[in-house]
Design a protein around this motif. Structure first.
Motif, PDB file in Angstrom:
ATOM      1  N   PHE A  78      29.235  39.584   9.995  1.00 42.25           N
ATOM      2  CA  PHE A  78      29.596  40.997   9.853  1.00 42.25           C
ATOM      3  C   PHE A  78      28.794  41.959  10.711  1.00 42.25           C
ATOM      4  O   PHE A  78      27.668  42.309  10.403  1.00 42.25           O
ATOM      5  N   GLU A  79      29.424  42.411  11.782  1.00 44.06           N
ATOM      6  CA  GLU A  79      28.837  43.432  12.647  1.00 44.06           C
ATOM      7  C   GLU A  79      29.413  44.775  12.236  1.00 44.06           C
ATOM      8  O   GLU A  79      30.630  44.964  12.244  1.00 44.06           O
ATOM      9  N   GLY A  80      28.557  45.717  11.871  1.00 46.24           N
ATOM     10  CA  GLY A  80      29.034  47.036  11.473  1.00 46.24           C
ATOM     11  C   GLY A  80      27.999  48.102  11.739  1.00 46.24           C
ATOM     12  O   GLY A  80      26.805  47.826  11.820  1.00 46.24           O
ATOM     13  N   ALA A  81      28.462  49.348  11.890  1.00 50.28           N
ATOM     14  CA  ALA A  81      27.575  50.491  12.102  1.00 50.28           C
ATOM     15  C   ALA A  81      28.169  51.697  11.386  1.00 50.28           C
ATOM     16  O   ALA A  81      29.375  51.930  11.431  1.00 50.28           O
ATOM     17  N   SER A  82      27.322  52.461  10.727  1.00 48.53           N
ATOM     18  CA  SER A  82      27.741  53.632   9.981  1.00 48.53           C
ATOM     19  C   SER A  82      27.659  54.869  10.857  1.00 48.53           C
ATOM     20  O   SER A  82      26.663  55.103  11.529  1.00 48.53           O
ATOM     21  N   VAL A  83      28.745  55.656  10.836  1.00 47.09           N
ATOM     22  CA  VAL A  83      28.751  56.929  11.556  1.00 47.09           C
ATOM     23  C   VAL A  83      29.496  57.943  10.689  1.00 47.09           C
ATOM     24  O   VAL A  83      30.638  57.715  10.299  1.00 47.09           O
ATOM     25  N   GLY A  84      28.809  59.032  10.354  1.00 48.81           N
ATOM     26  CA  GLY A  84      29.406  60.025   9.478  1.00 48.81           C
ATOM     27  C   GLY A  84      29.758  59.410   8.134  1.00 48.81           C
ATOM     28  O   GLY A  84      28.949  58.736   7.512  1.00 48.81           O
ATOM     29  N   SER A  85      30.993  59.611   7.707  1.00 51.78           N
ATOM     30  CA  SER A  85      31.437  59.074   6.423  1.00 51.78           C
ATOM     31  C   SER A  85      32.255  57.800   6.591  1.00 51.78           C
ATOM     32  O   SER A  85      33.052  57.440   5.731  1.00 51.78           O
ATOM     33  N   LEU A 112      32.427  53.536   8.209  1.00 54.32           N
ATOM     34  CA  LEU A 112      31.782  52.334   8.699  1.00 54.32           C
ATOM     35  C   LEU A 112      32.701  51.721   9.745  1.00 54.32           C
ATOM     36  O   LEU A 112      33.886  51.495   9.487  1.00 54.32           O
ATOM     37  N   VAL A 113      32.176  51.484  10.945  1.00 49.84           N
ATOM     38  CA  VAL A 113      32.929  50.837  12.020  1.00 49.84           C
ATOM     39  C   VAL A 113      32.475  49.392  12.070  1.00 49.84           C
ATOM     40  O   VAL A 113      31.279  49.107  12.027  1.00 49.84           O
ATOM     41  N   PHE A 114      33.432  48.454  12.142  1.00 53.02           N
ATOM     42  CA  PHE A 114      33.073  47.041  12.153  1.00 53.02           C
ATOM     43  C   PHE A 114      34.017  46.239  13.035  1.00 53.02           C
ATOM     44  O   PHE A 114      35.135  46.669  13.316  1.00 53.02           O
ATOM     45  N   ALA A 115      33.538  45.091  13.500  1.00 49.16           N
ATOM     46  CA  ALA A 115      34.337  44.190  14.338  1.00 49.16           C
ATOM     47  C   ALA A 115      35.127  43.253  13.429  1.00 49.16           C
ATOM     48  O   ALA A 115      34.618  42.763  12.430  1.00 49.16           O
ATOM     49  N   GLN A 116      36.382  43.028  13.798  1.00 49.18           N
ATOM     50  CA  GLN A 116      37.266  42.171  13.001  1.00 49.18           C
ATOM     51  C   GLN A 116      38.199  41.428  13.935  1.00 49.18           C
ATOM     52  O   GLN A 116      38.775  42.028  14.835  1.00 49.18           O
ATOM     53  N   ASP A 117      38.340  40.109  13.721  1.00 45.34           N
ATOM     54  CA  ASP A 117      39.301  39.327  14.497  1.00 45.34           C
ATOM     55  C   ASP A 117      40.702  39.665  14.036  1.00 45.34           C
ATOM     56  O   ASP A 117      40.967  39.726  12.835  1.00 45.34           O
ATOM     57  N   ASP A 118      41.611  39.878  14.991  1.00 45.07           N
ATOM     58  CA  ASP A 118      42.997  40.131  14.618  1.00 45.07           C
ATOM     59  C   ASP A 118      43.768  38.813  14.620  1.00 45.07           C
ATOM     60  O   ASP A 118      43.229  37.757  14.896  1.00 45.07           O
ATOM     61  N   SER A 119      45.046  38.892  14.319  1.00 50.53           N
ATOM     62  CA  SER A 119      45.860  37.676  14.215  1.00 50.53           C
ATOM     63  C   SER A 119      46.055  36.982  15.560  1.00 50.53           C
ATOM     64  O   SER A 119      46.423  35.823  15.609  1.00 50.53           O
ATOM     65  N   ALA A 120      45.795  37.676  16.660  1.00 50.33           N
ATOM     66  CA  ALA A 120      45.934  37.079  17.989  1.00 50.33           C
ATOM     67  C   ALA A 120      44.613  36.460  18.457  1.00 50.33           C
ATOM     68  O   ALA A 120      44.456  36.147  19.620  1.00 50.33           O
ATOM     69  N   ALA A 121      43.679  36.285  17.533  1.00 53.87           N
ATOM     70  CA  ALA A 121      42.375  35.664  17.812  1.00 53.87           C
ATOM     71  C   ALA A 121      41.539  36.487  18.778  1.00 53.87           C
ATOM     72  O   ALA A 121      40.728  35.961  19.504  1.00 53.87           O
ATOM     73  N   GLU A 122      41.778  37.799  18.824  1.00 53.97           N
ATOM     74  CA  GLU A 122      40.923  38.699  19.585  1.00 53.97           C
ATOM     75  C   GLU A 122      40.151  39.550  18.592  1.00 53.97           C
ATOM     76  O   GLU A 122      40.570  39.746  17.463  1.00 53.97           O
ATOM     77  N   THR A 123      39.026  40.070  19.007  1.00 54.86           N
ATOM     78  CA  THR A 123      38.222  40.917  18.146  1.00 54.86           C
ATOM     79  C   THR A 123      38.483  42.365  18.498  1.00 54.86           C
ATOM     80  O   THR A 123      38.539  42.727  19.673  1.00 54.86           O
ATOM     81  N   GLU A 124      38.685  43.188  17.479  1.00 62.77           N
ATOM     82  CA  GLU A 124      38.876  44.612  17.699  1.00 62.77           C
ATOM     83  C   GLU A 124      38.012  45.386  16.713  1.00 62.77           C
ATOM     84  O   GLU A 124      37.489  44.819  15.754  1.00 62.77           O
ATOM     85  N   LEU A 125      37.851  46.665  16.983  1.00 62.95           N
ATOM     86  CA  LEU A 125      37.081  47.500  16.079  1.00 62.95           C
ATOM     87  C   LEU A 125      37.968  48.055  14.985  1.00 62.95           C
ATOM     88  O   LEU A 125      39.097  48.481  15.232  1.00 62.95           O
ATOM     89  N   TRP A 126      37.443  48.041  13.764  1.00 61.32           N
ATOM     90  CA  TRP A 126      38.095  48.619  12.604  1.00 61.32           C
ATOM     91  C   TRP A 126      37.180  49.690  12.049  1.00 61.32           C
ATOM     92  O   TRP A 126      35.982  49.712  12.325  1.00 61.32           O
ATOM     93  N   VAL A 127      37.754  50.563  11.218  1.00 63.19           N
ATOM     94  CA  VAL A 127      36.986  51.616  10.568  1.00 63.19           C
ATOM     95  C   VAL A 127      37.389  51.673   9.096  1.00 63.19           C
ATOM     96  O   VAL A 127      38.536  51.368   8.750  1.00 63.19           O
TER      97      VAL A 127
END
Length: 158
Positions: free
Chosen positions: A97-104, A106-121
């Motif tokens: 779990f890679e994540g960073a808090s900004v404001g209100s 949390l931004v984190f990295a998540q693998d999508d269904s295409a086996a690529e990693t994208e940022l989620w919030v």
């Protein structure tokens, strides 16, 4: 293990509870079970703690193969400990779990269904949890990692 609201929050296994998340002020009377990840079984793991949004985010892995891996949030009370979004299934690689808090948020990295990693919030709610569109600039194979919050922004390497 991490600190939240003056108490230590930690994962532990007991024969009667199974794997659970606990909080303590250092006394027996001040030690409470926040939730049990897998009641009566040792088939769970709790880890990857991140403090953000006035609480603690963490990842819970239950089941065998394939495992179910979910993002959870706790305010340090049993009533305030819950899964962030029951429909969000993290990949096995997110147990770190890679994540960073900004404001209100949390931004984190998540693998999508295409086996690529994208940022989620997330703002800690199912409705406020989702991918951040368009960060790859049309380039295949972008994999955000090493997320760091600084001055209201999140920086990462890809």
């Amino acid at each position: 293990m991490d600190e939240l609201a003056g108490r230590v929050v930690f994962a532990a296994t007991t024969p009667s509870i199974g794997r659970g998340l606990w909080a303590t002020d250092g006394t027996a009377a001040g030690t409470v079970l926040l939730f049990s990840a897998a009641p009566g079984s040792g088939g769970a793991a709790i880890g990857a703690f991140r403090r953000a949004l006035g609480g603690l985010y963490f990842v819970v892995r239950t089941g065998g193969i394939p495992a179910t891996i979910r993002l959870w949030h706790s305010d340090g009370t049993p009533e305030g400990t819950r899964v962030v979004d029951p429909d969000l299934q993290l990949s096995e690689s997110e147990f770190t779990f890679e994540g960073a808090s900004v404001g209100s948020r949390l931004v984190f990295a998540q693998d999508d269904s295409a086996a690529e990693t994208e940022l989620w919030v997330t703002d800690g709610t199912p409705a406020g949890t989702g991918p951040i569109p368009g960060l790859d600039g049309g380039v295949e194979g972008v994999s955000p990692r090493e997320l760091t919050a600084l001055d209201g922004a999140v920086y990462f390497s890809a």
